[in-house]
Write an enzyme that holds these catalytic residues in place. Structure first.
Site, short mmCIF file in Angstrom:
data_model
loop_
_atom_site.label_atom_id
_atom_site.label_comp_id
_atom_site.label_asym_id
_atom_site.label_seq_id
_atom_site.Cartn_x
_atom_site.Cartn_y
_atom_site.Cartn_z
N HIS A 55 -63.86 20.31 12.52
CA HIS A 55 -63.58 18.89 12.22
C HIS A 55 -63.95 18.01 13.42
CE1 HIS A 55 -61.06 15.81 9.95
NE2 HIS A 55 -61.44 15.18 11.05
N HIS A 57 -66.15 14.00 14.30
CA HIS A 57 -66.85 12.82 13.76
C HIS A 57 -68.03 12.54 14.69
CE1 HIS A 57 -63.56 11.51 10.95
NE2 HIS A 57 -62.90 12.37 11.73
N GLN A 150 -64.17 6.26 5.34
CA GLN A 150 -63.22 5.80 6.37
C GLN A 150 -62.33 4.64 5.90
OE1 GLN A 150 -63.03 6.28 10.45
NE2 GLN A 150 -61.15 5.73 9.36
N HIS A 208 -59.36 13.70 4.78
CA HIS A 208 -58.37 13.24 5.74
C HIS A 208 -57.11 12.98 4.92
CE1 HIS A 208 -61.71 12.92 8.40
NE2 HIS A 208 -60.97 12.44 9.37
N GLU A 211 -52.66 11.35 7.44
CA GLU A 211 -52.77 11.16 8.88
C GLU A 211 -51.99 9.91 9.26
OE1 GLU A 211 -56.68 10.65 10.57
OE2 GLU A 211 -55.98 11.09 12.60
N ASP A 307 -61.71 16.56 16.23
CA ASP A 307 -61.70 15.23 15.64
C ASP A 307 -62.62 14.29 16.43
OD1 ASP A 307 -60.87 13.59 13.51
OD2 ASP A 307 -59.41 12.57 14.78
FE FE2 Z 1 -60.80 13.09 11.46
#
Ligand code: FE2
Length: 427
Positions: A55, A57, A150, A208, A211, A307
């Site tokens: 994971h 980005h 997102q 996701h 979170e 992440d």
């Molecule tokens: Fe993430």
């Protein structure tokens, strides 16, 4: 035939030699029984399958401080800062930053990476750039791309259409962000849309999920149930799930059964979420992490990921999976000796399960010749001393070498000597 000689292998006693047959692994036998040119002498050090990043980005990576720093450190300000930075994205910008971090990954022995890519952009600039990067790095790193909405599927204009366009352009997995949607109903609907899309296009799903420090955020039960009833099962992953750190005992117990039955994977990102969560708490401040120890105990597959590497959500990082494992051990209190070995598995084999690598991963005859030599005696030792691989082999080729350089110490009453941080009784 070429050889990796004198390898210390997990689960086997004594040094072994490993044949490299083109881009595949050949026979594995006790040291000295096989013949061939030595590609790398492991010197009785640990030889492991490569690290796996489950994971990250890559489209946001290396943007920390652009156009401004995330002053509060919260997830929400991070999303706001990224929204400002996103306005300046170009294809070259994304390719350059993602490629640089993938080089760091390779140098650290990470040969499989799953990256989320923000697709809440009508131009899909980052997505097209990352699809190009996936092709460019394929000789060294197997890169999976997740279409990541997102700013929402239902709460962002054309969110579902952009997600589907990403599926058409060739991502490997569909994402979602149910806790960010405007209403709980939108959150549930966004997961239904994402699962439907994953099934129609034959893709994996990695959302996701929860979170947030809100104990009322319970989308992971929806994700797991959709995965079980629709048959996606271990092809589905819930990432972050930090609200789980705030769930009460009775609900946590119920959830263990739901997740174990579903077969889904969890990804915990300890560095990022230790920093992002708990920002609205006075003391005591919550850890804000998924229930790593409890879910492992219930038989759920859990892996550790980064992440972020130098972006609006976490400003540090060198793309080192052993840093993540160390942070995860401290954060999730995995300090038993077997638990430390488990943390190593969470950045290797368990992360490979998240990516669904199957027979494309692991040290066994016929599998891809991907492995790392770590200047360590064991997974425990590699995590503790944070050793970078001396050799990284990708598809049968030596792609990275790091010499071991001990520290020279001059100490009162002793001759100058090397310090390697190994205690005397372990030599
Ligand atoms: Fe993430």
């Amino acid at each position: 035939m070429r050889l990796i000689s004198n390898a210390r292998l997990i689960g086997r006693d004594g040094p072994h030699d490993i044949e490299i047959d083109g881009d595949r692994l050949g026979r594995i036998a006790p040291a000295g029984e096989l013949s061939g040119d030595v590609l790398a002498d492991a010197g009785d050090h640990l030889v492991s399958p490569p690290f796996v990043e489950p994971h990250v980005h890559l489209d946001t990576t290396l943007t920390a401080g652009e156009p401004r720093w995330n002053a509060s450190g919260s997830l929400w300000e991070g999303i706001a800062v990224w929204s400002e930075r996103k306005a300046f994205l170009t294809r070259e910008d994304v390719i350059d930053r993602a490629s640089e971090v993938l080089r760091w990954y390779a140098a650290n022995g990470v040969l499989h990476v799953r990256s989320h890519v923000d697709v809440t952009d009508p131009g899909l600039v980052a997505l097209d750039a990352m699809l190009e990067v996936r092709e460019r790095v394929a000789d060294v790193i197997g890169l999976q791309l997740v279409a990541f909405p997102q700013e929402g599927i239902c709460s962002f204009d054309d969110g579902a259409e952009l997600l589907e366009e990403a599926a058409r352009r060739g991502v490997d997995a569909i994402g979602a962000i149910p806790h960010f949607e405007d209403t709980r109903e939108d959150g549930v609907r966004s997961l239904e849309i994402a699962f439907d899309m994953a099934q129609r296009y034959g893709l994996r799903l990695d959302a996701h999920c929860d979170e947030i420090d809100d104990e009322q955020s319970r989308f992971v039960e929806v994700l797991a149930t959709l995965a079980r009833r629709g048959g996606l099962r271990d092809r589905a992953t819930a990432s972050h799930t930090t609200a789980m750190g705030s769930y009460n005992g009775a609900y946590s117990y119920k959830l263990q059964r739901i997740l174990a039955r579903s077969g889904i994977n969890l990804v915990c990102n300890p560095l990022a979420n230790l920093c992002l969560q708990g920002r609205f708490d006075a003391h005591p401040k919550r850890r804000g992490l998924t229930q790593v120890k409890e879910m492992l105990g219930a038989g759920v597959n859990v892996a550790f990921g980064h992440d972020d590497v130098m972006d609006p959500w976490f400003p540090l990082g060198t793309a080192s999976p052993l840093q993540v494992a160390l942070a995860g051990i401290a954060a999730a209190q995995l300090t038993g000796a077997a638990e430390i070995d488990e943390a190593f598995a969470m950045v290797t084999e368990r992360a490979a399960r998240v990516l669904g690598l199957g027979d494309g991963y692991g040290i066994a005859p016929g599998r891809p010749a991907n492995l790392v030599v770590l200047p360590a005696a064991s997974p425990f030792d590699a995590v503790r001393r944070q050793t970078r691989p001396t050799h990284v082999i990708a598809k049968g080729r030596l792609v990275a070498e790091t010499p071991v350089t001990p520290t020279r110490l001059t100490w009162p009453g002793r001759e100058p000597e090397d310090v390697d941080f190994v205690r005397a009784r372990d030599r």
